[in-house]
Design an enzyme around this catalytic site. Sequence first.
Site, PDB file in Angstrom:
ATOM      1  N   ASP A  16       0.818  -1.216   0.000  1.00  0.00           N
ATOM      2  CA  ASP A  16       0.000   0.000   0.000  1.00  0.00           C
ATOM      3  C   ASP A  16       0.848   1.260   0.000  1.00  0.00           C
ATOM      4  O   ASP A  16       0.673   2.147  -0.855  1.00  0.00           O
ATOM      5  CB  ASP A  16      -0.935   0.016   1.215  1.00  0.00           C
ATOM      6  CG  ASP A  16      -1.979  -1.095   1.156  1.00  0.00           C
ATOM      7  OD1 ASP A  16      -1.880  -1.956   0.280  1.00  0.00           O
ATOM      8  OD2 ASP A  16      -2.876  -1.087   2.006  1.00  0.00           O
ATOM      9  N   ARG A  97      -0.123   3.553  17.915  1.00  0.00           N
ATOM     10  CA  ARG A  97      -0.472   4.636  17.002  1.00  0.00           C
ATOM     11  C   ARG A  97      -0.160   6.037  17.519  1.00  0.00           C
ATOM     12  O   ARG A  97       0.314   6.880  16.751  1.00  0.00           O
ATOM     13  CB  ARG A  97      -1.956   4.536  16.600  1.00  0.00           C
ATOM     14  CG  ARG A  97      -2.294   3.262  15.817  1.00  0.00           C
ATOM     15  CD  ARG A  97      -1.374   3.098  14.620  1.00  0.00           C
ATOM     16  NE  ARG A  97      -1.676   1.916  13.826  1.00  0.00           N
ATOM     17  CZ  ARG A  97      -0.832   0.921  13.622  1.00  0.00           C
ATOM     18  NH1 ARG A  97       0.372   0.952  14.162  1.00  0.00           N
ATOM     19  NH2 ARG A  97      -1.164  -0.111  12.868  1.00  0.00           N
ATOM     20  N   ASP A 126      -7.597   2.717  12.413  1.00  0.00           N
ATOM     21  CA  ASP A 126      -6.330   3.447  12.406  1.00  0.00           C
ATOM     22  C   ASP A 126      -6.420   4.823  11.754  1.00  0.00           C
ATOM     23  O   ASP A 126      -5.696   5.743  12.145  1.00  0.00           O
ATOM     24  CB  ASP A 126      -5.241   2.612  11.716  1.00  0.00           C
ATOM     25  CG  ASP A 126      -4.631   1.576  12.643  1.00  0.00           C
ATOM     26  OD1 ASP A 126      -4.803   1.714  13.865  1.00  0.00           O
ATOM     27  OD2 ASP A 126      -3.982   0.636  12.146  1.00  0.00           O
ATOM     28  N   SER A 178      -3.740 -10.259   6.964  1.00  0.00           N
ATOM     29  CA  SER A 178      -3.271  -8.910   7.259  1.00  0.00           C
ATOM     30  C   SER A 178      -2.686  -8.928   8.659  1.00  0.00           C
ATOM     31  O   SER A 178      -3.335  -9.372   9.610  1.00  0.00           O
ATOM     32  CB  SER A 178      -4.438  -7.914   7.188  1.00  0.00           C
ATOM     33  OG  SER A 178      -4.026  -6.633   7.627  1.00  0.00           O
TER      34      SER A 178
END
Length: 401
Positions: A16, A97, A126, A178
């Site tokens: 990505d 994060r 996210d 994932s």
Amino acid sequence: MSKINKVVLAYSGGLDTSAIIPWLKENYDCEVVAFVADVGQGEEELVGIEEKAIASGASACYIADLKEEMVKDYIYPSLKTGAIYEGKYLLGTSMARPIIAKAQVECALEIGADALCHGCTGKGNDQVRFEGAFAALAPQLTVIAPWREWNLRSREALLDYLAERNIPCTASLEKIYSRDANAWHVSTEGGVLENTWNAPNELCWVWTKDPQQAPDVAETVSVLVEKGEVVAVDGEPMTPYNALHYLNSKGAEHGIGRIDIVENRLVGIKSRGCYETPGGTIMMEALRAVEQLVLDKESFEFRQTLGLKASHLIYDGRWFTPLCQSLLAAANTLAQDVTGEVVIQLYKGQATVTQKRSGNSLYSEEFATFGEDDVYDHSHAGGFIRLYSLASRIRALNSQK
């Protein structure tokens, strides 16, 4: 597209973000700087990542070692609250994060960028976590979320996009699962897990040994806690990251910290994942064991309330808010007496506290004993119970009139 001169992209080196670099240059006519956060995802994930970013079109690639800071300033404070999302999830992705976003913002401000970019999809949590942090720390910077703008909707489309531009990529067409990893945990989603009637297979677990294949002999670890923080393991003083790394290794060998859950995402979608948090599970057991000794009933109940609220704030990406910081401060105050030593037995997926002691313990063997003692008069309990149940007594008397 609005005019952007320089953008800092949260870069992982995956398919990505490799496609995002040329896409940003083509659609925004801007310089792209790749920012890589080392949060303990593994050295293999970082090998050659700078070269890969440059080959994709980035003008530069910055790599920040955030492992120690993440454990010390984000994981340890969260542990003090007892935050567990929806009863099981130790917030592995969520806790990484805030520090990634903060470091990305600092990089952008330092090099004079006017925009930030992430590779989060429009379905997940996210995107909220990153952009919530961006808004709190640098609201003046433009935020670009390609997954909400471009028309590349499949893995095949992304690979074709890179191939057309002769940009090298090691990703393959098939990506069954994932995954997201950091020093605290690794998560696995997709593949067979998308059907909740499918049991996880061996590919769904990355770090931990199958409990059925774990050693037949139990192992114990000794954890020293000071003011709600793990400071030593098995008699050796350790930094927060080193303690976690050590316990990850111990716990993984015994299959500790596996969960398979269906959780409620912030955006309203339910998702299923297999999460592994071996060291974190051991740390959580150690802190809770010391709490049992040193916190009185009301304080423990309040800490539980803090943990429930903090779990949602952290999961929802509200770390940099006054409410979240207030909860963390309250938990830190309660943790001032949470000092002690705990021995935990590791055996086939279970981390079981077997011994615990603290100089601040409120437990008194003299008071708790079932044998004869000189400190507790049983007759005193009658008056206490009469007063404690007075409202019920009055209500019953009223109903009899």
